[in-house]
Design a protein around this motif. Structure first.
Motif, PDB file in Angstrom:
ATOM      1  N   LEU A   1     -14.444  -4.672  35.094  1.00 57.58           N
ATOM      2  CA  LEU A   1     -13.443  -6.613  34.881  1.00 57.58           C
ATOM      3  C   LEU A   1     -12.792  -6.656  35.540  1.00 57.58           C
ATOM      4  O   LEU A   1     -12.174  -7.439  36.175  1.00 57.58           O
ATOM      5  N   ALA A   2     -11.216  -5.179  35.810  1.00 56.51           N
ATOM      6  CA  ALA A   2      -9.992  -5.404  36.864  1.00 56.51           C
ATOM      7  C   ALA A   2     -10.911  -5.856  38.183  1.00 56.51           C
ATOM      8  O   ALA A   2     -10.013  -6.614  38.911  1.00 56.51           O
ATOM      9  N   GLU A   3     -11.552  -5.961  38.613  1.00 54.87           N
ATOM     10  CA  GLU A   3     -12.138  -6.184  40.093  1.00 54.87           C
ATOM     11  C   GLU A   3     -12.747  -7.457  39.753  1.00 54.87           C
ATOM     12  O   GLU A   3     -12.693  -8.547  40.645  1.00 54.87           O
ATOM     13  N   LEU A   4     -13.479  -7.643  38.968  1.00 53.73           N
ATOM     14  CA  LEU A   4     -13.697  -9.085  38.230  1.00 53.73           C
ATOM     15  C   LEU A   4     -12.697 -10.057  38.495  1.00 53.73           C
ATOM     16  O   LEU A   4     -12.395 -11.519  38.675  1.00 53.73           O
ATOM     17  N   ALA A   5     -11.754  -9.753  38.180  1.00 52.77           N
ATOM     18  CA  ALA A   5     -10.162 -10.606  37.800  1.00 52.77           C
ATOM     19  C   ALA A   5      -9.680 -10.548  39.007  1.00 52.77           C
ATOM     20  O   ALA A   5      -9.929 -12.437  39.281  1.00 52.77           O
ATOM     21  N   ARG A   6      -9.797  -9.814  40.142  1.00 53.62           N
ATOM     22  CA  ARG A   6      -9.151  -9.421  41.384  1.00 53.62           C
ATOM     23  C   ARG A   6      -9.951 -10.632  42.607  1.00 53.62           C
ATOM     24  O   ARG A   6      -9.927 -12.047  42.618  1.00 53.62           O
ATOM     25  N   ARG A   7     -11.325 -10.703  42.033  1.00 55.72           N
ATOM     26  CA  ARG A   7     -12.098 -11.440  42.689  1.00 55.72           C
ATOM     27  C   ARG A   7     -12.085 -12.615  42.389  1.00 55.72           C
ATOM     28  O   ARG A   7     -12.708 -14.297  43.132  1.00 55.72           O
ATOM     29  N   GLN A   8     -11.783 -12.872  41.631  1.00 56.87           N
ATOM     30  CA  GLN A   8     -11.424 -14.075  40.907  1.00 56.87           C
ATOM     31  C   GLN A   8     -10.253 -15.077  40.810  1.00 56.87           C
ATOM     32  O   GLN A   8      -9.760 -16.110  40.457  1.00 56.87           O
ATOM     33  N   GLY A   9      -9.086 -13.971  41.633  1.00 55.10           N
ATOM     34  CA  GLY A   9      -8.274 -14.698  41.925  1.00 55.10           C
ATOM     35  C   GLY A   9      -6.824 -14.756  40.630  1.00 55.10           C
ATOM     36  O   GLY A   9      -6.473 -16.165  40.461  1.00 55.10           O
ATOM     37  N   LEU A  10      -7.252 -13.419  39.238  1.00 53.42           N
ATOM     38  CA  LEU A  10      -7.218 -14.187  37.782  1.00 53.42           C
ATOM     39  C   LEU A  10      -6.040 -13.299  37.784  1.00 53.42           C
ATOM     40  O   LEU A  10      -6.332 -12.208  37.870  1.00 53.42           O
ATOM     41  N   PRO A  11      -5.093 -13.572  36.908  1.00 52.13           N
ATOM     42  CA  PRO A  11      -4.239 -12.167  36.332  1.00 52.13           C
ATOM     43  C   PRO A  11      -4.587 -12.018  35.000  1.00 52.13           C
ATOM     44  O   PRO A  11      -5.455 -12.836  34.362  1.00 52.13           O
ATOM     45  N   HIS A  12      -4.250 -10.934  34.515  1.00 50.49           N
ATOM     46  CA  HIS A  12      -4.151 -10.026  33.472  1.00 50.49           C
ATOM     47  C   HIS A  12      -3.212  -9.445  32.364  1.00 50.49           C
ATOM     48  O   HIS A  12      -2.443  -9.076  33.237  1.00 50.49           O
ATOM     49  N   ALA A  13      -2.950  -9.293  31.755  1.00 46.60           N
ATOM     50  CA  ALA A  13      -2.030  -8.867  30.808  1.00 46.60           C
ATOM     51  C   ALA A  13      -2.747  -7.987  29.839  1.00 46.60           C
ATOM     52  O   ALA A  13      -3.467  -7.935  29.049  1.00 46.60           O
ATOM     53  N   GLY A  14      -1.204  -6.805  29.350  1.00 42.71           N
ATOM     54  CA  GLY A  14      -1.844  -5.948  27.977  1.00 42.71           C
ATOM     55  C   GLY A  14      -1.504  -3.970  28.405  1.00 42.71           C
ATOM     56  O   GLY A  14      -0.188  -4.260  28.890  1.00 42.71           O
ATOM     57  N   HIS A  15      -1.926  -4.077  27.735  1.00 42.64           N
ATOM     58  CA  HIS A  15      -2.392  -3.044  26.946  1.00 42.64           C
ATOM     59  C   HIS A  15      -1.564  -3.489  25.384  1.00 42.64           C
ATOM     60  O   HIS A  15      -0.604  -2.092  25.203  1.00 42.64           O
ATOM     61  N   ASP A  16      -2.145  -3.850  24.406  1.00 40.47           N
ATOM     62  CA  ASP A  16      -1.724  -3.518  22.677  1.00 40.47           C
ATOM     63  C   ASP A  16       0.246  -3.823  22.363  1.00 40.47           C
ATOM     64  O   ASP A  16       0.718  -3.317  22.574  1.00 40.47           O
ATOM     65  N   GLY A  17       0.585  -4.798  21.871  1.00 42.69           N
ATOM     66  CA  GLY A  17       1.166  -5.961  21.541  1.00 42.69           C
ATOM     67  C   GLY A  17       2.686  -4.612  20.505  1.00 42.69           C
ATOM     68  O   GLY A  17       1.614  -3.165  20.025  1.00 42.69           O
ATOM     69  N   LYS A  18       3.370  -4.633  21.700  1.00 42.15           N
ATOM     70  CA  LYS A  18       4.717  -3.883  20.869  1.00 42.15           C
ATOM     71  C   LYS A  18       4.836  -4.487  19.789  1.00 42.15           C
ATOM     72  O   LYS A  18       6.064  -4.906  20.092  1.00 42.15           O
ATOM     73  N   THR A  19       5.401  -4.330  18.408  1.00 41.58           N
ATOM     74  CA  THR A  19       6.135  -5.111  17.237  1.00 41.58           C
ATOM     75  C   THR A  19       6.424  -4.554  16.523  1.00 41.58           C
ATOM     76  O   THR A  19       7.351  -4.839  15.815  1.00 41.58           O
ATOM     77  N   GLY A  20       6.738  -2.749  16.432  1.00 43.41           N
ATOM     78  CA  GLY A  20       7.602  -1.800  15.600  1.00 43.41           C
ATOM     79  C   GLY A  20       7.732  -0.536  15.805  1.00 43.41           C
ATOM     80  O   GLY A  20       8.677  -0.395  16.867  1.00 43.41           O
ATOM     81  N   GLU A  21       6.848   0.256  15.176  1.00 45.13           N
ATOM     82  CA  GLU A  21       7.575   2.258  15.404  1.00 45.13           C
ATOM     83  C   GLU A  21       7.457   1.851  17.066  1.00 45.13           C
ATOM     84  O   GLU A  21       8.591   2.534  17.618  1.00 45.13           O
TER      85      GLU A  21
END
Lengths: 382, 382, 382, 382
Positions: free
Chosen positions: D195-215
């Motif tokens: 999927l990371a490869e697909l994002a690059r091929r499509q020229g798209l950014p992506h972000a993550g993982h797992d929101g840091k909200t507490g502990e």
């Protein structure tokens, strides 16, 4: 058996929560969580039902019960939906809240308070009215010789002097009107010897002082635990952060000192010695009706090994106090009916600084209370 | 009146702390902090003195008592100076710790355990020997028909089968040798019906299970507080972090489950319902002999208002348990002398998961215990 | 490059822990845990080695370093075995602790202090001596016109008047003797404009105020966290329970007020507003050298949802402060060598109430500090 | 510049809180508390305004947004009055929530997801649509060779096989439809190399993982504090009690393990070593949308002195997460517009388990983020 409940501070948070709750219980809109007298141990005590209670009171605040109840709904102290459902009942109860009579002559003020009480009892054809002080904490009063006997007190009042703190003036008026009196605050109330004497002369019971709703409640079970395990408590320090009306009052150093002393008494009484450490009370307006107490207890075990216990209690004072007000009204009313006079030491379970020399451990107080409740159910005192 | 104290796990932290402490008390080198039986309520119970106690035990560990005591001194569990002062006494006591007999045939192993106990009693001319299990927690055993009656059990043992978990084999040996048995752990011990039957047949008392030294001790005073105030406990969750030998054992999921179940029982028994939430036990080696328990309790007050209590208990398990071992030895010895047989339900005060159907609130258990102690002082049972 | 470290309060807990630690590090008996300047970021800063440090100081206490170190060993602040191993070094260091000159004339006292410093530097052929105040916290001094300029101050001193609080007199003496000065306490020290002027005139650097070792250290990372997440802190209240020498001093309301103000500054500076709540400091003798701080922070998230954070910090003040003393000595010494003069605002990382207008967030202070350290390594300032 | 925000799990607590909040901010009914991108540092970044956001999403739940928002109002997660005021807007948004396409053939399901996204973008004439996964946590998927390259993946999909966990299927559909993808959960999402490869091929950014909200947010400031002070963290144990939808999911051991691992990564990365201790997550239904995390950190200071820090975080996960969803939508949209492709490692500030090898300390992540935001404002990437 109709029972009047006269609340000194009748538009304050505790009083309004009590009244909302009594109406909700009467209407079957809420379970009696927090009401000690609804436990099975009190089923045969012949206590007044929630539907038998009629509320009145004194309060200087012009904000009506309905409005104050809405504020408590917004603050999460009582459910807002309940306040809406009980609007008409609350408006009716508000009509029984009297302003605080004003004037420099305490004898005249007392007479007006008595008149309010007698009028309330007669208009509602009440068997009896229990007066309960839930107003703000006062500083401890300066000692005065007129506080010692009822004769000296009445002589002094006849001179037009201002001799009594407000809470004691209410106690004086209650006893004069033939009403039992309950001190839910650490204020002087009926503590003065002159007033205790008056209660006995009038054949009236009274109870107090200072409702046990949070940190001290915990102390009254934790301190006996340490004692029965023979653990040596070295230090016990407490910090209380609270934002409600009582918090604002406690910024007054005198009131704060009265409250703090009341809160430490249980340790010496239960442990047999006074550990190091003090109790602090700080007002933080933004905390609203909720209170956070943090306590640090350091103790020694076998061969001196040091250990620690910390607790944080995040409670809502009004929600903790209100059901106890209903409990105290019902129990004191039944005690009056059964012929009890003088200090009701059997009610120590409810108080930080209880009347008499009884135990300060909660479990012992619970046994005393339930035995008392059983005896109430067995019929009038010989 | 000399009293033998036979410790299963005699070179473990709890046992060694008990022995160091008994010697320190005998020598007047430490006050009896943490010893319940040194409170005034036990003064007339005719208990054995600290100087009357003679220690022995079984342990597979080759590390001598003196070395283990030094380690406990370094870890701050007992004062290092005390360990140095008592070196010779500890070396002498170490000579009474026997290796654990090995071999596939449990009947033969049991016979060796019995021989060790009888030999100990005779060599020291002891009136009686109380066997106390302070070894590591075992997983709960698989049910087996031979656990149900003593006849079935002895038939099975005669076949050479391995049928009992180690703690139960010790109980079997203790009863066979005429010794009372105390389970200070959650292991099976004398729980199996066959062993309870054996105790009765031999006319011996037994006590257990699982010493109440920390989180559960607090639950046993806090849960009654909530119940008596009619507050509704919604959730009660606990996290226990511990690093000592018992902690390592508890990484075994079976042992962990046995312990956790034992720790929650007090809630349902005291509140009358089981709140949501579980107890976790995690082993964190670096915490050493100290344990930290954190509990979060959420509860409802009047009209459903939500509130919370949190506590953190930072205790030293060995320092909390050791004085209770001395208490249990003294009380069980005196109960044996007074002719008590079967489960000593009156000792529930000391246990997480007590024998019998008595109350789980600490205050009620305290009353039962002190009444029992007073009766012991009044002479042998009819 | 030998570096003198002159400790005002040289027989106090912090000073003695510093000296024990420096000797232990020099001898390779302990790892440099807690020493910031031993992190990789400081490797090329040309700081004095632990073996290059020579200790001296002033203290009114007659208890020698060796004795004080033993007490700290018994209290668990430093390992007792280390104290025994370093006995001879400690005894030698104790010979460099001077009594505090006494007398009503501050000019004469100052001259004696200067003489002690110069004598120490000369006898040990030291390149420089950094004076560090680790004595007990003073109340804030009354403002006085002579505090404003060095000329006015020296005029006033010439009259024989007592015009300076002790900490400021030490700063005056240090600067006069050509020594950099570090304030590790909230006392006046070199804060007075006259003294800052003197430092500049003498071409000397100085640093301060009030070592950041516990609650405020946490505030300096937590407050930026709330700010960067755009969370609204409503209240921040703190309770500090401490038992050591500094605790006793802080029962003085003036000293307590100085310390509390210093502890809240980080909030307004970091959040951009001052939340409700205060910081309390209570002395509980029995807690010894350990301190427990409890903070309650209430904050609002998205759409006003109320949330809370609580922390408890159980620290040993001397063990937290001592390595920072070594850090400050090394860094201030190197700054002096590199030609820095006036306030070393780059050392804000170490202080509750730092000099200058720099950031109060710990991460920003860390960046400033490490950049400063890198520049120190790059050679003398232009 | 209109920006589509497509929420996977669009009727869940986090999504609904985000949508209510965006509408409230657009209408000026609430301040942007908790929205990081409303801090001054982001003013010139050219981010989409709250009025520019158009919401859609996938969710299997039939409960409409309006109903879910009312439930959140009753639970105190969002103000009930706000939900009433925004009723019509919420009903309109609900019309853009699509059911999750069902069926055994993942290629067909993916095609339907793509169609939903393209249809949404076209009907609203959106410049771009950011897809954000806020659905429940999945267990970690079994490794499969088809996860390694996009060619292998598409070959496998063509066989009609079920090869991707749901979160990864959404990422696949998003990239295929030309949409940036943000993983706010610990699920696989776009982690698979294919999927990371697909994002690059499509020229798209992506972000993550797992929101840091507490502990973990707290860990990301506390761990650097210990590191910069050169204090040695011995143990770090955490207990998370939560009751919301995510809590129920986490009773699945696989999901729990995924989340726990994500939560400990910050320690090793920031401290440079892994302290003892684990993170526990327990589901306690009654706690509702609020979460309580308790952490115990034991650490060594100078000369090995042992100390401790405890904290309790009582937060509302949805109220903490929701503003970050808006932040991530705005930032990812602007990054897409500016031509960024591949992993947006600059957004590590928002995540527990961030993409790339950047710093895990919050302060460093803040600097990276604000530099990125400044560059966004400076115009499209070269």
């Amino acid at each position: 058996m109709s029972l009047g409940v006269w609340l000194v501070g009748g538009r304050g948070s505790v009083a309004v929560t009590s009244i909302v709750g009594a109406f909700a219980l009467r209407a079957g809109l809420a379970p009696p969580t927090g009401c000690v007298t609804e436990l099975p141990e009190f089923r045969s005590s012949g206590l007044a039902g929630f539907g038998d209670l009629v509320f009145g009171g004194h309060d200087p605040s012009p904000i009506p019960l309905t409005k104050k109840a809405e504020q408590l709904g917004d603050a999460g102290v009582v459910p807002a939906a309940l306040v809406r459902a009980l609007h008409d009942d609350l408006a009716a109860a508000d009509a029984e809240i009297r302003p605080v009579p004003d004037g420099p002559d305490q004898a005249i003020t007392a007479a007006r308070l008595v008149a309010d009480l007698v009028d309330f009892r007669q208009r509602h054809a009440l068997d009896r009215v229990v007066v309960i002080n839930v107003s703000s904490t006062e500083p401890a009063p300066e000692p005065h010789p007129a506080h010692d006997t009822i004769d000296a007190l009445e002589d002094a009042l006849r001179t037009g002097a201002t001799i009594l703190p407000p809470s004691a003036l209410y106690a004086y008026a209650a006893f004069t009107a033939g009403c039992p009196f309950v001190d839910f605050t650490p204020s002087a109330g009926a503590r003065l010897p002159a007033l205790a004497e008056l209660a006995r002369r009038q054949g009236l019971p009274h109870a107090g002082h200072d409702g046990k709703t949070g940190e001290t409640l915990l102390k009254s079970v934790l301190a006996p635990m340490f004692a029965h395990r023979h653990l040596q408590v070295r230090t016990w320090s407490g910090m209380n952060l609270l934002g409600g009306g009582d918090g604002a009052t406690l910024t007054d150093p005198g009131a704060n000192a009265a409250k703090s002393a009341s809160k430490q008494r249980v340790l010496a009484e239960t442990l047999g010695y006074q550990p190091q450490g003090v109790v602090r009370i700080d007002y933080v307006e933004d905390l609203g009706d909720f209170k956070t107490a943090w306590d640090l207890i350091s103790f020694n075990g076998f061969l001196g090994t040091g250990m620690r216990l910390e607790f944080t209690w995040h409670g809502c004072d009004s929600a903790l106090a209100a059901p106890l007000i209903l409990d105290l009204a019902r129990l004191t009313g039944a005690a009056h009916a059964a012929g009890h006079t003088g200090p009701l030491t059997e009610l120590a379970f409810f108080f930080k600084d209880p009347l008499g020399d009884g135990p300060h451990g909660l479990a012992d107080q619970w046994q005393t209370l339930t035995a008392f409740a059983a005896a109430l159910g067995a019929g009038p005192q010989a």
